[in-house]
Design an enzyme around this catalytic site. Structure first.
Site, mmCIF file in Angstrom:
data_model
loop_
_atom_site.group_PDB
_atom_site.id
_atom_site.type_symbol
_atom_site.label_atom_id
_atom_site.label_comp_id
_atom_site.label_asym_id
_atom_site.label_seq_id
_atom_site.Cartn_x
_atom_site.Cartn_y
_atom_site.Cartn_z
ATOM 1 N N ASP A 47 57.636 102.511 24.533
ATOM 2 C CA ASP A 47 57.585 102.026 25.905
ATOM 3 C C ASP A 47 58.973 101.476 26.227
ATOM 4 O O ASP A 47 59.370 100.422 25.727
ATOM 5 C CB ASP A 47 56.506 100.943 26.015
ATOM 6 C CG ASP A 47 56.494 100.279 27.386
ATOM 7 O OD1 ASP A 47 57.475 100.403 28.140
ATOM 8 O OD2 ASP A 47 55.492 99.611 27.695
ATOM 9 N N CYS A 80 50.751 90.853 32.410
ATOM 10 C CA CYS A 80 50.072 92.086 31.953
ATOM 11 C C CYS A 80 50.092 92.197 30.435
ATOM 12 O O CYS A 80 50.174 93.302 29.877
ATOM 13 C CB CYS A 80 50.666 93.344 32.579
ATOM 14 S SG CYS A 80 50.597 93.335 34.364
ATOM 15 N N HIS A 82 52.325 95.742 26.826
ATOM 16 C CA HIS A 82 51.951 95.618 28.237
ATOM 17 C C HIS A 82 50.647 96.381 28.436
ATOM 18 O O HIS A 82 50.392 97.372 27.751
ATOM 19 C CB HIS A 82 53.080 96.241 29.063
ATOM 20 C CG HIS A 82 52.954 96.080 30.545
ATOM 21 N ND1 HIS A 82 52.154 96.888 31.311
ATOM 22 C CD2 HIS A 82 53.549 95.217 31.410
ATOM 23 C CE1 HIS A 82 52.257 96.533 32.579
ATOM 24 N NE2 HIS A 82 53.098 95.520 32.673
ATOM 25 N N GLN A 126 61.306 97.974 29.410
ATOM 26 C CA GLN A 126 62.278 96.872 29.297
ATOM 27 C C GLN A 126 63.485 97.261 28.460
ATOM 28 O O GLN A 126 64.575 96.719 28.650
ATOM 29 C CB GLN A 126 61.618 95.629 28.673
ATOM 30 C CG GLN A 126 60.425 95.077 29.434
ATOM 31 C CD GLN A 126 60.786 94.491 30.798
ATOM 32 O OE1 GLN A 126 61.937 94.147 31.073
ATOM 33 N NE2 GLN A 126 59.806 94.388 31.666
ATOM 34 N N LYS A 158 63.316 98.978 37.159
ATOM 35 C CA LYS A 158 63.750 97.841 36.342
ATOM 36 C C LYS A 158 65.208 98.002 35.903
ATOM 37 O O LYS A 158 65.743 97.160 35.193
ATOM 38 C CB LYS A 158 62.856 97.701 35.104
ATOM 39 C CG LYS A 158 61.410 97.312 35.445
ATOM 40 C CD LYS A 158 60.630 97.009 34.186
ATOM 41 C CE LYS A 158 59.141 97.104 34.341
ATOM 42 N NZ LYS A 158 58.541 96.018 35.112
HETATM 43 N N1 7TS Z 1 55.788 98.280 29.866
HETATM 44 C C1 7TS Z 1 56.483 97.140 29.895
HETATM 45 C C2 7TS Z 1 57.050 96.587 28.616
HETATM 46 C C3 7TS Z 1 56.680 96.490 31.111
HETATM 47 O O1 7TS Z 1 57.390 95.364 31.141
HETATM 48 C C4 7TS Z 1 56.136 97.037 32.302
HETATM 49 C C5 7TS Z 1 56.245 96.339 33.626
HETATM 50 C C6 7TS Z 1 55.450 98.253 32.214
HETATM 51 C C7 7TS Z 1 55.289 98.831 30.980
HETATM 52 C C8 7TS Z 1 54.917 98.939 33.424
HETATM 53 O O2 7TS Z 1 55.980 99.441 34.153
HETATM 54 P P1 7TS Z 1 55.790 100.038 35.617
HETATM 55 O O3 7TS Z 1 57.186 100.253 36.063
HETATM 56 O O4 7TS Z 1 55.008 101.276 35.477
HETATM 57 O O5 7TS Z 1 55.068 98.980 36.400
HETATM 58 N N2 7TS Z 1 56.389 94.952 33.507
HETATM 59 C C9 7TS Z 1 56.229 94.045 34.486
HETATM 60 C C10 7TS Z 1 56.451 92.681 34.281
HETATM 61 O O6 7TS Z 1 56.791 92.186 33.228
HETATM 62 N N3 7TS Z 1 56.230 92.027 35.416
HETATM 63 O O7 7TS Z 1 55.881 92.919 36.356
HETATM 64 C C11 7TS Z 1 55.889 94.182 35.791
#
Ligand code: 7TS
Length: 416
Positions: A208, A373, A131, A211, A234
């Site tokens: 990371d 992303c 990401h 997910q 999430k």
């Molecule tokens: N890493 C992964 C694998 C992610 O899926 C996401 C967010 C992030 C980092 C960033 O996380 P945040 O909570 O700081 O935003 N992924 C997504 C997505 O797949 N669609 O919207 C956000």
């Protein structure tokens, strides 16, 4: 149709769905089919009520006052930290720094660890399935330190291509930053093996967990990762909840990140000393209500059992992959549900993902269309975007059927 429809044995989805008020709503005259949990999960009333309860009955700043409400706020906030630590198998709540989520956690490591530790010519190893939030912070840190970024490439089936691991992961590598589960391909990289290989050359590993943590049982002690990033929103928690796990000796050595109230021990005219970990990294008034409600989300997931959460995902993902392939969708990512999560990227015939998402919305179905992303993934497979359906504990095989039926409507609209 060759597909046999097995009911989820792992979770009682009817009971679970009754806990999620938003799932009662309609989109136009259609029931909502929410297939975008990889972007953010829906929230059960237990989490919504926990946040409201804090504001209604306990609201005060944490770690500040000695009156009753302030003490309640502090102990609820610290209880949430202990829950998050236990949930991921961390040995000590002090190894959890509360943050607004994965992006902030990764940036914290990029500022407080990487900028202090990296020198010109040092290497950071990433993968092409990261990401952007696990790429851009390292690009910025590399720019400031002279470190070099390397990437593990991808195979045609959406797996990490480890054939050149030996030349990419070397004594120059100071950090391997790898996703625990890809948000666009669904892939579960072999993080256990990668952590072992990285440690063998003296590199640290950041996983990371944006997910991974919501969907798979995680034990950081057993994994032996050095850093794990967590997004509460999430995993049924509120937005702006989450944290960073790091080994305690790393947190002790790391530089401060944001400066301000509570992260200090003593302040002089020209310098300050830092509070103990994890408070050294928690400057200013924190996201108290959100982290407390994340504690309620963890209670909810623990009551379901993370093994059951994962088993439900494997079952539903297997069913969805089978049905999508049957109607001719092109899947990006592995096809075996045992080595992947429930985020399924696909193209249906020649319908552009944005058009597909628009038509599905008319059927009440929420999917994401775009690059998710992960522009390096899109570039690798030669597409500008994909459609993505992703699942969580409240999704059912009937919702997968609704998705597949709606694809036929899209086909009719576009006269394919
Ligand atoms: N890493 C992964 C694998 C992610 O899926 C996401 C967010 C992030 C980092 C960033 O996380 P945040 O909570 O700081 O935003 N992924 C997504 C997505 O797949 N669609 O919207 C956000």
């Amino acid at each position: 149709m060759s597909v046999t429809r097995e009911r989820s044995g792992a979770l009682d989805t009817a009971r679970i769905r009754a806990d999620f008020p938003v799932l009662e709503r309609t989109v136009g005259d259609k029931p909502l089919v929410y297939l975008d949990s990889a972007a953010t999960s829906q929230k059960p009333r237990q989490v919504i009520e926990a946040e409201a309860d804090f504001y209604a009955h306990h609201n005060a700043n944490a770690h500040r006052g000695i009156y009753l409400l302030a003490e309640e706020a502090t102990s609820m906030y610290e209880e949430a930290r202990a829950k998050l630590a236990r949930f991921i198998g961390a040995p000590d709540p002090a190894t959890i720094v509360f943050t607004r989520g994965t992006t902030e956690s990764t940036n914290l490591v990029a500022y407080a660890w990487a900028r202090r530790e990296l020198r010109e010519g040092d290497e950071i190893l990433l993968t092409e399935m990261e990401h952007h939030s696990n790429i851009v912070p390292w690009q910025l840190a590399a720019r400031d330190t002279g470190a070099v970024l390397r990437y593990l490439p991808l195979t045609d089936d959406g797996l990490l291509d480890l054939s050149d691991l030996g030349s990419l992961l070397t004594e120059r590598t100071k950090l391997l930053a790898v996703t625990g589960m890809s948000n666009s391909l669904g892939t579960l990289p072999p993080i256990r093996e990668l952590i072992r290989a990285a440690h063998a050359v003296g590199a640290l590993v950041l996983v990371d967990g944006a997910q991974l943590v919501p969907h798979v049982p995680v034990d950081v002690t057993e994994l032996d990762c050095d850093f794990l990033t967590i997004s509460g929103h999430k995993m049924l928690g509120p937005t702006a909840s989450g944290g960073l796990y790091a080994k305690r000796e790393l947190l002790e050595r790391m530089d401060a990140f944001l400066g301000g109230g509570h992260m200090i021990d003593e302040v002089f005219h020209d310098r300050s000393t830092w509070n103990a970990v994890p408070y050294k990294f928690e400057a200013g008034t924190m996201n108290i209500a959100q982290e407390i409600a994340l504690g309620a989300a963890i209670d909810y997931l623990e009551a379901l059992g993370m093994d059951n959460v994962r088993a439900h995902e494997v079952e539903l993902t297997g069913y969805a992959l089978e049905r999508l392939r049957e109607v001719g969708a092109r899947i990006f990512g592995p096809l075996d549900p045992s080595i992947r999560g429930g985020a399924i990227s696909f193209w249906y015939k020649d319908v552009h993902p944005h058009d597909l998402a628009t038509i599905l919305n008319e059927e009440g179905i929420a999917i994401r269309a775009g690059h998710h992303c992960t522009q390096l993934v899109m570039r690798r497979y030669g597409v500008p975007a994909t459609a993505r359906a992703s699942f969580y504990v409240y999704n059912t095989s009937e919702e997968v059927d609704a998705l597949v039926e709606a694809l036929a409507k899209a086909e009719a609209v576009f006269g394919l």
